[in-house]
Design a protein around this motif. Structure first.
Motif, PDB file in Angstrom:
ATOM      1  N   ASN A   1     -36.990  79.031  19.777  1.00  0.00           N
ATOM      2  CA  ASN A   1     -37.796  78.885  19.689  1.00  0.00           C
ATOM      3  C   ASN A   1     -37.722  78.814  17.958  1.00  0.00           C
ATOM      4  O   ASN A   1     -38.494  79.007  17.351  1.00  0.00           O
ATOM      5  CB  ASN A   1     -39.121  79.064  19.905  1.00  0.00           C
TER       6      ASN A   1
ATOM      7  N   TRP B   1     -39.144  75.367  13.739  1.00  0.00           N
ATOM      8  CA  TRP B   1     -39.002  73.874  12.882  1.00  0.00           C
ATOM      9  C   TRP B   1     -37.843  72.951  13.488  1.00  0.00           C
ATOM     10  O   TRP B   1     -37.104  73.686  14.922  1.00  0.00           O
ATOM     11  CB  TRP B   1     -38.487  73.587  11.418  1.00  0.00           C
ATOM     12  N   HIS B   2     -37.502  71.720  14.322  1.00  0.00           N
ATOM     13  CA  HIS B   2     -36.599  71.336  14.452  1.00  0.00           C
ATOM     14  C   HIS B   2     -35.501  71.405  14.192  1.00  0.00           C
ATOM     15  O   HIS B   2     -34.349  70.608  15.021  1.00  0.00           O
ATOM     16  CB  HIS B   2     -37.023  69.481  14.909  1.00  0.00           C
ATOM     17  N   ARG B   3     -34.596  72.226  13.287  1.00  0.00           N
ATOM     18  CA  ARG B   3     -33.728  72.025  12.303  1.00  0.00           C
ATOM     19  C   ARG B   3     -32.639  73.289  13.102  1.00  0.00           C
ATOM     20  O   ARG B   3     -32.659  73.863  11.680  1.00  0.00           O
ATOM     21  CB  ARG B   3     -32.561  71.571  11.524  1.00  0.00           C
TER      22      ARG B   3
ATOM     23  N   ILE C   1     -31.129  62.265  21.202  1.00  0.00           N
ATOM     24  CA  ILE C   1     -32.057  63.686  21.386  1.00  0.00           C
ATOM     25  C   ILE C   1     -32.834  63.499  22.473  1.00  0.00           C
ATOM     26  O   ILE C   1     -33.043  62.480  23.968  1.00  0.00           O
ATOM     27  CB  ILE C   1     -33.315  62.378  20.532  1.00  0.00           C
ATOM     28  N   GLY C   2     -32.771  64.693  23.486  1.00  0.00           N
ATOM     29  CA  GLY C   2     -33.724  65.883  23.837  1.00  0.00           C
ATOM     30  C   GLY C   2     -32.318  65.907  24.696  1.00  0.00           C
ATOM     31  O   GLY C   2     -32.360  66.759  26.176  1.00  0.00           O
TER      32      GLY C   2
ATOM     33  N   ARG D   1     -29.039  68.604  25.628  1.00  0.00           N
ATOM     34  CA  ARG D   1     -28.550  69.813  26.294  1.00  0.00           C
ATOM     35  C   ARG D   1     -27.422  70.005  25.845  1.00  0.00           C
ATOM     36  O   ARG D   1     -26.670  69.473  26.867  1.00  0.00           O
ATOM     37  CB  ARG D   1     -29.334  70.487  27.008  1.00  0.00           C
TER      38      ARG D   1
ATOM     39  N   GLU E   1     -31.610  72.154  22.465  1.00  0.00           N
ATOM     40  CA  GLU E   1     -31.814  70.878  22.671  1.00  0.00           C
ATOM     41  C   GLU E   1     -31.630  69.968  21.445  1.00  0.00           C
ATOM     42  O   GLU E   1     -32.261  70.522  20.365  1.00  0.00           O
ATOM     43  CB  GLU E   1     -33.068  70.791  23.008  1.00  0.00           C
TER      44      GLU E   1
ATOM     45  N   THR F   1     -32.242  67.952  18.981  1.00  0.00           N
ATOM     46  CA  THR F   1     -33.779  67.296  17.892  1.00  0.00           C
ATOM     47  C   THR F   1     -33.013  66.055  16.595  1.00  0.00           C
ATOM     48  O   THR F   1     -34.472  65.392  16.096  1.00  0.00           O
ATOM     49  CB  THR F   1     -34.313  68.099  17.321  1.00  0.00           C
ATOM     50  N   GLN F   2     -32.610  66.592  16.310  1.00  0.00           N
ATOM     51  CA  GLN F   2     -31.814  65.457  15.214  1.00  0.00           C
ATOM     52  C   GLN F   2     -30.047  65.033  15.207  1.00  0.00           C
ATOM     53  O   GLN F   2     -29.416  65.585  15.730  1.00  0.00           O
ATOM     54  CB  GLN F   2     -32.077  65.563  14.009  1.00  0.00           C
TER      55      GLN F   2
ATOM     56  N   THR G   1     -30.010  71.010  16.409  1.00  0.00           N
ATOM     57  CA  THR G   1     -30.910  71.676  17.613  1.00  0.00           C
ATOM     58  C   THR G   1     -31.901  72.597  17.258  1.00  0.00           C
ATOM     59  O   THR G   1     -32.251  73.563  16.493  1.00  0.00           O
ATOM     60  CB  THR G   1     -29.922  72.331  18.949  1.00  0.00           C
ATOM     61  N   LYS G   2     -32.375  72.646  18.864  1.00  0.00           N
ATOM     62  CA  LYS G   2     -33.950  73.440  18.380  1.00  0.00           C
ATOM     63  C   LYS G   2     -33.643  74.574  19.661  1.00  0.00           C
ATOM     64  O   LYS G   2     -32.499  74.583  20.613  1.00  0.00           O
ATOM     65  CB  LYS G   2     -34.950  73.589  18.413  1.00  0.00           C
TER      66      LYS G   2
END
Length: 152
Positions: A28, A40-42, A83-84, A86, A96, A98-99, A127-128
């Motif tokens: 994370n 954040w997501h990137r 998206i989603g 892995r 994962e 994310t964009q 990804t995150k």
């Protein structure tokens, strides 16, 4: 199954990344010492080595990291990701998606001017970090689909 070809970091956003021997991914957070780390997501970006090869036909001097990618993969169909989904590296690190794709930092970046195209907006995967660990070139990377998609 694919392979990690290279790992890269940069200390400032908007800068070309430099290839390093290994990176430490934190759950994370992202990559220790990379400008894009944070909640954040990137957190981590990936590009296919095959995509970079296509640009190298026009610009053979390009080095890993020039597109601001953190992880370069080979023999893995990143464009098939959703998206989603892995990515599992060495059976332990989990990223994962994310964009997919992003805007270039500026419309006239050096790569786009020289080649007529920039691949990160269309082919970059963001990804995150779900489960961290050390990543380096030569490690196996595979896709883990979270949902089954209907064909037809």
């Amino acid at each position: 199954m694919g392979v990690v070809e290279a790992v890269c970091i940069s200390e400032k956003k908007g800068m070309v990344k430099k290839e390093v021997p290994e990176i430490l991914l934190e759950e994370n957070w992202g990559i220790t010492g990379d400008a894009h780390a944070g909640i954040w997501h990137r957190q981590v970006s990936l590009l296919a080595g095959e995509s970079i090869d296509a640009v190298k036909k026009k610009m053979p001097h390009l080095k890993h990291g020039v597109f601001a990618e953190n992880i370069v993969c080979r023999d893995l169909d990143l464009m098939a990701l959703a998206i989603g989904d892995r990515l599992v590296i060495d059976g332990q690190v989990v990223l994962e998606v994310t964009q997919i794709g992003k805007e270039c930092h500026n419309a006239g970046c050096a790569i786009k001017k020289a080649t007529g195209d920039c691949i990160m907006p269309k082919e970059g995967i963001f990804t995150k970090v779900i489960h961290g660990g050390v990543v380096k070139a030569g490690l196996a990377i595979e896709i883990e689909r979270i949902t089954q998609r209907q064909h037809g």
